[in-house]
Design a protein around this motif. Structure first.
Motif, short mmCIF file in Angstrom:
data_model
loop_
_atom_site.label_atom_id
_atom_site.label_comp_id
_atom_site.label_asym_id
_atom_site.label_seq_id
_atom_site.Cartn_x
_atom_site.Cartn_y
_atom_site.Cartn_z
N SER A 38 0.84 -1.20 0.00
CA SER A 38 0.00 0.00 0.00
C SER A 38 0.88 1.25 0.00
N LYS A 39 0.26 2.36 -0.30
CA LYS A 39 0.99 3.64 -0.30
C LYS A 39 1.52 3.93 1.10
N ASP A 40 0.76 3.54 2.10
CA ASP A 40 1.18 3.78 3.47
C ASP A 40 2.44 2.98 3.80
N ALA A 41 2.51 1.76 3.34
CA ALA A 41 3.68 0.93 3.58
C ALA A 41 4.90 1.51 2.88
N LYS A 42 4.70 1.97 1.66
CA LYS A 42 5.80 2.60 0.92
C LYS A 42 6.29 3.86 1.63
N ARG A 43 5.34 4.64 2.15
CA ARG A 43 5.70 5.85 2.87
C ARG A 43 6.51 5.51 4.11
N ARG A 44 6.07 4.48 4.85
CA ARG A 44 6.81 4.07 6.04
C ARG A 44 8.22 3.62 5.68
N GLU A 45 8.38 2.91 4.57
CA GLU A 45 9.71 2.48 4.13
C GLU A 45 10.60 3.68 3.81
N GLU B 296 10.29 6.74 4.98
CA GLU B 296 10.60 7.42 6.23
C GLU B 296 11.65 6.66 7.03
#
Length: 81
Positions: free
Chosen positions: A6-13, A15
């Protein structure tokens, strides 16, 4: 069908990568500061073990070296003019 993060997982990666880089930079700065302090402390210990005459002789030698360097620089400057 293939799983896509998900986009959220990519964002966490992203960060997490930024955080890892930031931590690495901070560690390098801390190591450099510790090395600098150790060098300063070693220099201070060398100076503390020197006698007053040795310290004065070192200061005079440093001054003479600076004076010679300045004189050489002025000669070079005059020759170029």
């Amino acid at each position: 069908m293939a799983f896509t993060p998900s986009k959220d997982a990519k964002r966490r990666e992203r960060e997490q990568k930024k955080q890892d880089k930031r931590m690495a930079r901070e560690d390098e700065k801390a190591d450099a500061l510790a090395a600098k302090r150790a060098a300063e402390q070693a220099a201070a210990e060398d100076t503390s073990q020197m006698t007053e005459a040795q310290i004065q002789a070192k200061l005079e030698a440093d001054f003479e070296a600076e004076l010679a360097a300045e004189a050489a620089g002025e000669l070079t400057f005059q020759m170029a003019s």
